[in-house]
Scaffold this motif. Structure first.
Motif, PDB file in Angstrom:
ATOM      1  N   PHE A  10       0.836  -1.187   0.000  1.00  0.00           N
ATOM      2  CA  PHE A  10       0.000   0.000   0.000  1.00  0.00           C
ATOM      3  C   PHE A  10       0.876   1.244   0.000  1.00  0.00           C
ATOM      4  N   ILE A  11       0.258   2.362  -0.315  1.00  0.00           N
ATOM      5  CA  ILE A  11       0.963   3.633  -0.478  1.00  0.00           C
ATOM      6  C   ILE A  11       1.124   4.341   0.861  1.00  0.00           C
ATOM      7  N   VAL A  12       2.318   4.919   1.066  1.00  0.00           N
ATOM      8  CA  VAL A  12       2.584   5.763   2.232  1.00  0.00           C
ATOM      9  C   VAL A  12       3.148   7.092   1.749  1.00  0.00           C
ATOM     10  N   LYS A  13       2.832   8.150   2.452  1.00  0.00           N
ATOM     11  CA  LYS A  13       3.308   9.480   2.065  1.00  0.00           C
ATOM     12  C   LYS A  13       4.569   9.888   2.830  1.00  0.00           C
ATOM     13  N   ASP A  14       4.766   9.328   4.022  1.00  0.00           N
ATOM     14  CA  ASP A  14       5.935   9.631   4.843  1.00  0.00           C
ATOM     15  C   ASP A  14       6.553   8.296   5.253  1.00  0.00           C
ATOM     16  N   LYS A  66      -7.837   4.576   0.281  1.00  0.00           N
ATOM     17  CA  LYS A  66      -9.256   4.483   0.614  1.00  0.00           C
ATOM     18  C   LYS A  66      -9.795   3.089   0.294  1.00  0.00           C
ATOM     19  N   GLY A  67     -10.418   2.472   1.303  1.00  0.00           N
ATOM     20  CA  GLY A  67     -11.011   1.154   1.124  1.00  0.00           C
ATOM     21  C   GLY A  67     -10.055  -0.004   1.330  1.00  0.00           C
ATOM     22  N   PHE A  68      -8.765   0.267   1.521  1.00  0.00           N
ATOM     23  CA  PHE A  68      -7.779  -0.798   1.694  1.00  0.00           C
ATOM     24  C   PHE A  68      -7.701  -1.211   3.155  1.00  0.00           C
ATOM     25  N   HIS A  69      -7.574  -2.520   3.408  1.00  0.00           N
ATOM     26  CA  HIS A  69      -7.291  -2.978   4.764  1.00  0.00           C
ATOM     27  C   HIS A  69      -6.523  -4.290   4.715  1.00  0.00           C
ATOM     28  N   PHE A  70      -5.864  -4.574   5.828  1.00  0.00           N
ATOM     29  CA  PHE A  70      -5.287  -5.898   6.042  1.00  0.00           C
ATOM     30  C   PHE A  70      -5.608  -6.289   7.472  1.00  0.00           C
ATOM     31  N   THR A  82      -5.956  -2.348  24.061  1.00  0.00           N
ATOM     32  CA  THR A  82      -5.662  -1.321  25.062  1.00  0.00           C
ATOM     33  C   THR A  82      -4.371  -0.589  24.733  1.00  0.00           C
ATOM     34  N   ARG A  83      -3.345  -1.311  24.323  1.00  0.00           N
ATOM     35  CA  ARG A  83      -2.051  -0.698  23.984  1.00  0.00           C
ATOM     36  C   ARG A  83      -2.200   0.293  22.829  1.00  0.00           C
ATOM     37  N   LEU A  84      -2.950  -0.092  21.792  1.00  0.00           N
ATOM     38  CA  LEU A  84      -3.127   0.793  20.638  1.00  0.00           C
ATOM     39  C   LEU A  84      -4.004   1.997  20.977  1.00  0.00           C
ATOM     40  N   ILE A  85      -5.034   1.797  21.796  1.00  0.00           N
ATOM     41  CA  ILE A  85      -5.872   2.911  22.256  1.00  0.00           C
ATOM     42  C   ILE A  85      -5.027   3.891  23.062  1.00  0.00           C
ATOM     43  N   ASN A  86      -4.223   3.374  23.979  1.00  0.00           N
ATOM     44  CA  ASN A  86      -3.367   4.224  24.813  1.00  0.00           C
ATOM     45  C   ASN A  86      -2.326   4.977  23.986  1.00  0.00           C
ATOM     46  N   ALA A  87      -1.952   4.427  22.829  1.00  0.00           N
ATOM     47  CA  ALA A  87      -0.997   5.095  21.939  1.00  0.00           C
ATOM     48  C   ALA A  87      -1.679   6.157  21.085  1.00  0.00           C
ATOM     49  N   GLY A  88      -3.005   6.263  21.186  1.00  0.00           N
ATOM     50  CA  GLY A  88      -3.732   7.290  20.460  1.00  0.00           C
ATOM     51  C   GLY A  88      -4.028   6.969  19.008  1.00  0.00           C
ATOM     52  N   ILE A  89      -3.957   5.692  18.643  1.00  0.00           N
ATOM     53  CA  ILE A  89      -4.243   5.307  17.263  1.00  0.00           C
ATOM     54  C   ILE A  89      -5.760   5.318  17.068  1.00  0.00           C
ATOM     55  N   PRO A  90      -6.238   6.013  16.040  1.00  0.00           N
ATOM     56  CA  PRO A  90      -7.689   6.133  15.849  1.00  0.00           C
ATOM     57  C   PRO A  90      -8.364   4.805  15.509  1.00  0.00           C
ATOM     58  N   GLY A 115      -4.418   3.574  10.038  1.00  0.00           N
ATOM     59  CA  GLY A 115      -2.984   3.833   9.928  1.00  0.00           C
ATOM     60  C   GLY A 115      -2.688   5.248   9.470  1.00  0.00           C
ATOM     61  N   PRO A 116      -1.410   5.607   9.395  1.00  0.00           N
ATOM     62  CA  PRO A 116      -1.008   6.977   9.091  1.00  0.00           C
ATOM     63  C   PRO A 116      -1.476   7.504   7.736  1.00  0.00           C
ATOM     64  N   ASP A 117      -1.718   6.623   6.785  1.00  0.00           N
ATOM     65  CA  ASP A 117      -2.119   7.059   5.444  1.00  0.00           C
ATOM     66  C   ASP A 117      -3.527   6.611   5.078  1.00  0.00           C
ATOM     67  N   GLY A 118      -4.351   6.378   6.102  1.00  0.00           N
ATOM     68  CA  GLY A 118      -5.729   6.013   5.865  1.00  0.00           C
ATOM     69  C   GLY A 118      -5.968   4.536   5.662  1.00  0.00           C
ATOM     70  N   GLU A 119      -4.910   3.740   5.651  1.00  0.00           N
ATOM     71  CA  GLU A 119      -5.089   2.303   5.541  1.00  0.00           C
ATOM     72  C   GLU A 119      -5.768   1.786   6.807  1.00  0.00           C
ATOM     73  N   LEU A 120      -6.602   0.789   6.648  1.00  0.00           N
ATOM     74  CA  LEU A 120      -7.314   0.215   7.787  1.00  0.00           C
ATOM     75  C   LEU A 120      -6.587  -1.041   8.250  1.00  0.00           C
ATOM     76  N   ILE A 121      -6.367  -1.115   9.568  1.00  0.00           N
ATOM     77  CA  ILE A 121      -5.641  -2.228  10.166  1.00  0.00           C
ATOM     78  C   ILE A 121      -6.605  -2.968  11.076  1.00  0.00           C
TER      79      ILE A 121
END
Length: 125
Positions: A10-14, A66-70, A82-90, A115-121
Motif C-alpha cells: 500500500f501507499i505511504v506518504k511519509d 481508501k477502502g484498503f485494509h489488512f 488497550t495498547r493501541l488505544i493508549n498510543a492514540g491510534i484512531p 494507519g497513518p495514510d488512511g489504511e485500515l488495520i
C-alpha cells in the motif's frame, strides 16, 4: 499451484513515519528498502512480522488507500487493543464479536484501527 500471499502493498506518504508506526505499534521490522525506476515512487520498503510482509510504496503526493485494509491475528486481543488505544491510534470500527470461520476462532472479536495514510488495520483474536 500457489501456496500463500507473498506480501501486501500500500501507499505511504511519509516513509519514516510509516516504518516507525508499524515497528513501534505492531512489531514489524524493516528488512529491505530500494529505489524504483518509476518517477512517481520514491522508495519501496519491506517490513516483516513472522511470515507476514508489508510493502510500503513511498509516494509523497497523489494516491490514497481508501477502502484498503489488512488483518492481523492477535494472541491477546484485550492487551493489544488497550495498547493501541493508549498510543492514540484512531479506531475505525469498535471491537465486536465475529463468526468463527473455523473452530479455533470461536469467541473471537475484531477491531479496525486507522494507519497513518488512511489504511485500515484490522485485527482479530
Amino acid at each position: 499451484m500457489f501456496k500463500r500471499i507473498d506480501h501486501v502493498a500500500f501507499i505511504v506518504k511519509d516513509r519514516a513515519k510509516s516504518i516507525n508506526f508499524y515497528e513501534e505499534h505492531f512489531g514489524f521490522k524493516k528488512y529491505y528498502e530500494h529505489d524504483v525506476p518509476v518517477p512517481t515512487v520514491e522508495k519501496i520498503v519491506y517490513l516483516k512480522l513472522g511470515d507476514t510482509t508489508l510493502e510500503l510504496i513511498h509516494v509523497s503526493t497523489g494516491s490514497t488507500n481508501k477502502g484498503f485494509h489488512f488483518c492481523l491475528e492477535s494472541d491477546n486481543f484485550d492487551e493489544d487493543y488497550t495498547r493501541l488505544i493508549n498510543a492514540g491510534i484512531p479506531v475505525d470500527t469498535e471491537p465486536h464479536p465475529v463468526g468463527a470461520r473455523e473452530a479455533r476462532e470461536e469467541g473471537w472479536r475484531r477491531v479496525v484501527f486507522v494507519g497513518p495514510d488512511g489504511e485500515l488495520i484490522e485485527f482479530r483474536g
